[in-house]
Structure formats: structure tokens, C-alpha cells
Write a protein that holds these residues in place. Structure first.
Motif, short mmCIF file in Angstrom:
data_model
loop_
_atom_site.label_atom_id
_atom_site.label_comp_id
_atom_site.label_asym_id
_atom_site.label_seq_id
_atom_site.Cartn_x
_atom_site.Cartn_y
_atom_site.Cartn_z
N THR A 1 43.19 41.06 45.80
CA THR A 1 44.16 40.36 46.53
C THR A 1 44.26 41.19 48.03
O THR A 1 44.21 42.29 47.95
CB THR A 1 45.45 40.25 45.75
N LEU A 2 44.82 40.13 49.04
CA LEU A 2 44.83 40.79 50.12
C LEU A 2 46.06 41.38 50.44
O LEU A 2 47.20 40.76 50.03
CB LEU A 2 44.54 39.57 51.34
N LEU A 3 46.33 42.62 50.85
CA LEU A 3 47.59 43.35 51.08
C LEU A 3 47.73 43.51 52.61
O LEU A 3 46.61 44.17 53.23
CB LEU A 3 47.52 44.40 50.50
N TYR B 1 44.25 45.50 53.61
CA TYR B 1 43.40 46.30 52.53
C TYR B 1 43.34 45.34 51.47
O TYR B 1 43.89 44.04 51.39
CB TYR B 1 44.29 47.48 52.02
N ILE B 2 42.24 45.57 50.70
CA ILE B 2 42.16 44.59 49.41
C ILE B 2 42.65 45.66 48.10
O ILE B 2 42.06 46.87 47.92
CB ILE B 2 40.77 44.22 49.31
N GLY B 3 43.72 45.17 47.25
CA GLY B 3 43.76 45.41 46.09
C GLY B 3 43.06 44.87 44.94
O GLY B 3 43.04 43.71 44.99
N HIS B 4 42.53 45.48 43.91
CA HIS B 4 41.72 45.40 43.17
C HIS B 4 42.35 45.55 41.75
O HIS B 4 43.04 46.75 41.57
CB HIS B 4 40.16 45.97 42.94
N ALA C 1 33.76 44.32 49.18
CA ALA C 1 34.77 45.22 48.34
C ALA C 1 35.08 44.97 46.99
O ALA C 1 35.21 45.68 46.11
CB ALA C 1 36.05 45.38 49.30
N GLU C 2 35.37 43.55 46.72
CA GLU C 2 35.75 42.93 45.54
C GLU C 2 34.56 43.06 44.57
O GLU C 2 34.81 43.51 43.26
CB GLU C 2 36.09 41.51 45.32
N ARG C 3 33.32 42.80 44.78
CA ARG C 3 32.22 43.12 43.84
C ARG C 3 31.83 44.57 43.76
O ARG C 3 31.55 44.76 42.50
CB ARG C 3 31.00 42.31 44.50
#
Length: 361
Positions: free
Chosen positions: A148-150, A212-215, A237-239
Motif C-alpha cells: 500500500t502507498l504511504l 513509501y510503500i508498506g508491504h 518494490a512489491e514483487r
């Protein structure tokens, strides 16, 4: 009859904070789990401090304070320390007496590097997950991953050309900035407030934001968070986080099923998961060629179940962004935001575990 107003007066009361917190309050179930987890982390706490010197604020207080900020939507450490002065529930949760003083907000700042260097947040989340496994609340075979985008703690005005000097004389610390028509990219611009934050958007209809991206890696039985991370906002980033999560699982994740949305369905990720023995249950991305969903997946009950259960990860992100006030991050840089995201994930697990145990009782 109107009651008479009585002035408050000091008096000696034989009462403790524990007597004032309701016996059926949900926080009691959470505190019982937290105390057990912190007792197991005591050897790590001993390694963090020197044997001699002035005693510091107990690390248990810092961790419990971080949990309270997430559980009760406290926006900042300064606000928490102010509330700790008069909130008896907060004092009870931190094992303080009613008359005990709290601590200064700078206590968090001075001890944050110590928590980061010893990975206390990761150890705390790991112990919470192990406690959930002991209570048979966690699936060890079926998982879902998502990102998710933060929003970063930085504004568009801080995104300036690299090498540009600061505001000129007389412009103040917050000068007017006009970037209309200016082409800005990661190669030519950087945020002065948070250099790790990058302009990113997940959809063409959205505006790019410093983010940032939270995983999160979530098990599919009860939706408990098994692993969490924060990274810079990039298209891969997610993968990359999905592969990292699998590597951290026992046996490298061999034999588990991993569900994800269409953003994870690429040939490269499928290959990496297959090399690790992970069964990919990724939402089918037909792409430009409009490839139909294979018959084997269309009739695979396990695949259909994973696709239905994977949406539970959205509940995690929803709780983090609303209750834990993580929609806009409160720190600068990846490490500090990773620390906060990990405590937030642990707080979410504690709420879920307390509720699940209450339902089973």
C-alpha cells in the motif's frame, strides 16, 4: 434539585490504577499477551545497555508506549507524553503508579537508534507471531501478500532540483515555490525534507505523491500479520518484498501457497517463487494479449480460496491507516518508518488475538 458545586481538594486515596481500569476492558487481554512477550525479550534488552551508568527508561515502557500510540490513535510522541501525565489507563498499561511522572518525548529520540540497531521491533513482532502459533491462530501453509502507498512526511515544495541552494535571504524557511510546467524526475530532483521519499502513483488517474510503500505478509486463516516491511516507492518494490518475505519463512517458504493481486503476476516473480518451491496463487493478469485464465486454475479449489481470502490483507492496511494513523508517516527515512510499521503490525495482531480468544471463550 440543583447540586452544589464543590471545589476539588487534595486527599489521600488508597487506590491503584489497576482498580480504576474496568475488569472487562479489552486492553487487559492485550496487556497479558504483551507482558509475556516482553518477558521473552528480556535477554535482548540486557544486551542493549551497559552494565554500569545511570539507569535509563525501561525499554518495556518504550515498546508499550509505541503500542498505545497505535491502539489509541495518538498522532505523535509529544502528544503521548502529554497524555501520559493524566491518562490512568496509559499509566496502568506501562506499570506506573498514579503519582509517577511520565517521561519526556526526547526519550523516544535518544533510544530509537538503540532499538533499530538491535532490531527490537522485529523481535517483538516475531514473538507475537510465535505466541499466536502456540495458540493455533496462524496458518503455516497459506499466505497473502500486498502493498500500500504511504504518504511521506514531506511536501511537493520540498522536491527541488539536485544541487540547488537553499532559500535566498529574506525568503524565510518556507518560501513560495512555483513548479508548474517543470519536469521533475527522480534523477534530477530530490526532497530536501526526506531524501528517501520518491514521487510515485499506483494508477494513471492518481496524482503522484512523495511516498513509501508498506508491504505485509498475512496468513489466510485469521488475517494475522506474519511479516512487514517499508521500502522506497518503485515499480518493482512489491514483487521484491514478496520474494524477501518467502526467504524469511521457515525452509524458505517451500510448500506454501502465496496469493497476490494482479500487480504480482509477472513471469519473473512466478519463476522466482517456483525456484523456492512456493505455489503461486496470483490473480490472473491477462495483459495486452488478453490471455484467458487457464482451466487448471479456474477449477482449482485451493486457488479460488486463496483469491477469496487474500483480500483480508486490506483490513490490515485499513486499520493501520485509520486507527494507527499511518496513512501519512510520522518519520523520515526507511529505517525509522520500518520501526513504526513493525510496531503497528504487532499492535494489529494483538487486537486480533485478543478478539479471537474472546470469541473462543
Amino acid at each position: 434539585m440543583r447540586g452544589a458545586k464543590e471545589e476539588q481538594a487534595q486527599m489521600l486515596l488508597g487506590v491503584t490504577a489497576d482498580e480504576l481500569v474496568p475488569k472487562d476492558h479489552p486492553i487487559r487481554r492485550i496487556r497479558a499477551i504483551v507482558d509475556d512477550v516482553l518477558a521473552k525479550l528480556s535477554p535482548q534488552f540486557d544486551a542493549m545497555y551497559a552494565k554500569i551508568g545511570r539507569p535509563s527508561i525501561p525499554p518495556e515502557h518504550l515498546l508499550k508506549a509505541s503500542l498505545l500510540m497505535a491502539l489509541f490513535s495518538v498522532r505523535s510522541e509529544r502528544q503521548f507524553c502529554e497524555r501520559l501525565r493524566y491518562d490512568l489507563l496509559f499509566k496502568w498499561f506501562l506499570d506506573l503508579n498514579i503519582a509517577d511522572d511520565g517521561f519526556a518525548p526526547t526519550t523516544f529520540t535518544k533510544n530509537r537508534e538503540r532499538l533499530l540497531s538491535h532490531d527490537i521491533a522485529g523481535g517483538f513482532l516475531g514473538e507475537v507471531v510465535r505466541e499466536a502459533k502456540r495458540r493455533r491462530l496462524v496458518s503455516e501453509e497459506h499466505f497473502s501478500v500486498d502493498g500500500t502507498l504511504l504518504d511521506a512526511w514531506a511536501s511537493h515544495k520540498s522536491y527541488r532540483p539536485r544541487g540547488e541552494e537553499g532559500p535566498g535571504p529574506g525568503q524565510g524557511r518556507n518560501p513560495d515555490v512555483d513548479f508548474k510546467g517543470e519536469r521533475r524526475s527522480r534523477d534530477t530532483h530530490v526532497s530536501r525534507t526526506d531524501p528517501d521519499a520518491l514521487l510515485y502513483k499506483k494508477a494513471n488517474s492518481e496524482a503522484a505523491r512523495l511516498s513509501y510503500i508498506g508491504h505485509a505478509l498475512v496468513e489466510n486463516r485469521n488475517g494475522l500479520v506474519v511479516d512487514v516491511s517499508v521500502s522506497q516507492a518503485t515499480s518493482r518494490a512489491e514483487r521484491e518484498a514478496a520474494v524477501t518475505f518467502c526467504d524469511r519463512l521457515p525452509n524458505g517458504g517451500r510448500g506454501i501457497t502465496l496469493a497476490g493481486d494482479k500487480g504480482y503476476h509477472t513471469y519473473d516473480l512466478e519463476r522466482q517463487l517456483a525456484e523456492r518451491g512456493v505455489i503461486a496463487h496470483l490473480a490472473w493478469n491477462d495483459g495486452l494479449r488478453k490471455r484467458p485464465l487457464p482451466e487448471a486454475l479456474a477449477h482449482d479449489h485451493a486457488y479460488q480460496t486463496s483469491q477469496r481470502r487474500r483480500k483480508i490483507v486490506e483490513e490490515v492496511f485499513g486499520w493501520m491507516k485509520t486507527v494507527a494513523c499511518t496513512r501519512k508517516l510520522r518519520y523520515r527515512g526507511v529505517p525509522k518508518n520500518q520501526l513504526w510499521m513493525t510496531f503497528t503490525a504487532a499492535a494489529y495482531n494483538l487486537v486480533r488475538m485478543a478478539n479471537l480468544q474472546s470469541n473462543l471463550a
